[in-house]
Design a protein around this motif. Structure first.
Motif: not given
Length: 415
Positions: A165-166, A310-313, A399-404
Motif C-alpha cells: 500500500v505504501l 507502529s503507525t508511521i505509514p 518518493m512516497i506513494g500510496f496505492r489503496f
C-alpha cells in the motif's frame, strides 16, 4: 515457511492481556493493537511465521501454569478459534453485541439489532457481520478519508512488493536529492571512510574523537552549525553530535558500514553504493531503517510511545493529505495519531507530548530527508524559534506513494 496469512478472533480483554504480559516482537504487537473490529471480536491477521511464534509463546505460558488469568484467556481464544469445522456452524453466534466494540460503533450495532426482525441468533449474527463489513468499507473523516479496512492494510503490509500500500521509490537522482541532508551526508560519510578509513572506534563502538573532528565539518544539517557546536564541545564524542551518531547507526543498520575489531570500515554494499553514486538507494535505505528498525525514542528524551512508530505509514499518509499547503504542527498533531497513540500520550500525563513527539520523531527527520519544508516562529514563552508549520516538497510525492485497493472489493479475512 509458508507465506499464508491466518486470522484469529480475540476479545479485547484477551488482546490486552497478550500485549501487557507477553514479550512479543514489535510486528506481532502492532498487528494485535490495530486489529479490525468484526462482529464483536477483534480480528488479527498474522503471517504463518508470526502465528507460529505467537502460539509458541502462548504454549510456554500454558506449560509454566502460573498465570491463571492468562491461561483462561488462552483457553478462550483456543476454543473460539477451533469452533468452525468444515461444513459446520459457529457456536456462540447469538452473542452479537460485545462491549469490546468502540462505543460509537456499539451503539450503531445495538440500534441495528433492535430494528431487525431475525428468526434465529445465527441470522442476527450474520446480519451484524454484514453490517460491520459495510462499516469497515466506508471512508471516515477521522482516518482522513480512508476506510477502516484500508487503514488496516496500510499498517499491516510491507513497504515493498506487489501488494504494498505504501511504496518508496529508489529511482531518485543526486539532483532530486540535493535537499536531502540524509542522502548527501550519507554519501559524504562513505567517501570519508573510503579515503581516511578504517576509522577507530571507542569501547562503546562509537567513532573516536579524531573521526568525529575529521568528518564533522564535512556534514551539513538543518538546525546545526559546526562552529557553534565546537565552541561547546572542545573534544567531541560521537554521541555529542546526535545527527552524526544517528547517521552512523543508520548506515550500519543498512549494511553500508561495519564495525569490526575496533574499526569502522565500508562493506561491499557501501563500496558499491559509493562507486555508483546511488543516492536514491541511499535515501530509501536510510529512510526505511530509521522508521522501521531504529527506535524513534532515541531521537528525544520522551517516553517510548511505541504506537507512534507502529503507525508511521498512516502518519505519512495524513501528512501527504494535509501538508500540500502550510499546515501547523498543532493541526497535524490532532490528526496524524490514531486513537491508541493518543491514549499513550494521555496515559503519560504529559500535556503537549503529541506535538513534541510529532516534531522530533517525524517532522524533523522528514525535513532531514528533504521531504518537508519547515516554518519557524517565536516560542510563546522562551526566546528561541520553534517549528510552527510544514509543507510537502515535490520530493515527498516523487518518493512516497500510496496505492489503496477499493475497500468494497477487499475480502474480510477468515480463520
Amino acid at each position: 515457511m509458508s507465506s499464508e496469512v491466518h486470522s484469529l478472533l480475540l476479545s479485547a480483554s484477551e488482546r490486552n492481556l497478550f500485549l501487557e504480559r507477553l514479550d512479543l516482537p514489535a510486528g506481532i504487537a502492532a498487528r494485535l493493537r490495530f486489529a479490525v473490529h468484526l462482529s464483536g471480536y477483534l480480528e488479527v491477521s498474522l503471517p504463518e511465521k508470526d502465528l507460529v511464534q505467537l502460539l509458541q509463546t502462548l504454549a510456554e505460558v500454558m506449560t509454566a501454569g502460573k498465570d491463571m488469568e492468562m491461561i483462561a484467556a488462552i483457553e478462550g481464544m483456543t476454543e473460539r478459534n477451533g469452533m468452525v469445522e468444515d461444513g459446520g456452524e459457529e457456536e456462540g453466534g447469538a452473542d452479537v453485541v460485545m462491549d469490546e466494540l468502540p462505543n460509537e460503533i456499539l451503539d450503531k450495532v445495538r440500534e441495528f439489532v433492535k430494528a431487525g426482525d431475525f428468526a434465529t441468533p445465527e441470522e442476527a449474527f450474520e446480519a451484524v457481520q454484514a453490517f460491520m463489513e459495510e462499516h469497515n468499507s466506508q471512508a471516515l473523516d477521522e482516518f482522513c478519508g480512508l476506510a477502516p479496512v484500508q487503514v488496516y492494510e496500510l499498517l499491516n503490509t510491507a513497504w515493498s512488493g506487489a501488494d504494498a500500500v505504501l511504496s518508496l521509490s529508489a529511482t531518485l537522482t543526486e539532483e532530486d536529492l540535493t535537499e536531502s541532508a540524509m542522502a548527501q551526508n550519507g554519501m559524504r560519510f562513505l567517501q570519508y571512510v573510503a579515503e581516511e578509513g578504517p576509522i577507530g572506534l571507542t569501547a562503546r563502538k562509537n567513532m573516536n574523537r579524531k573521526g568525529v573532528v575529521g568528518l564533522g565539518p564535512l556534514l551539513e544539517w538543518p538546525r546545526f552549525d559546526w562552529e557553534t557546536f565546537r565552541e561547546y564541545h572542545k573534544a567531541p564524542n560521537e554521541e555529542d553530535y546526535q545527527s552524526l551518531n544517528v547517521l552512523r547507526i543508520l548506515l550500519e543498520f543498512a549494511d553500508y558500514i561495519k564495525l569490526q575489531k575496533g574499526k569502522l570500515s565500508l562493506t561491499k554494499k557501501g563500496e558499491r553504493c559509493l562507486k555508483k553514486s546511488a543516492y536514491g538507494e541511499m535515501q530509501v535505505a536510510l529512510f526505511t531503517e530509521l522508521f522501521c528498525e531504529m527506535n524513534l525514542a532515541y531521537l528525544d528524551g520522551l517516553p517510548e510511545y511505541p504506537e507512534v512508530q507502529s503507525t508511521i505509514p498512516f502518519i505519512l499518509y495524513v501528512i501527504q493529505e494535509l501538508a500540500q499547503e502550510d499546515v501547523t504542527v498543532d493541526t497535524l498533531s490532532k490528526r496524524v495519531f490514531l486513537t491508541p497513540v493518543m491514549e499513550e500520550f494521555e496515559e503519560s500525563g504529559y500535556e503537549g507530548h503529541s506535538a513534541v513527539a510529532l516534531t522530533t520523531r517525524i517532522l524533523n527527520p522528514l525535513h532531514d530527508f528533504g521531504l518537508l519544508e519547515q516554518r519557524l516562529g517565536s516560542h510563546p514563552e522562551y526566546k528561541y524559534e520553534m517549528l510552527t508549520a510544514v509543507q510537502l516538497t515535490p520530493l515527498f510525492r516523487k518518493m512516497i506513494g500510496f496505492r489503496f485497493p477499493d475497500p468494497n472489493s477487499m475480502p474480510t479475512p477468515r480463520t
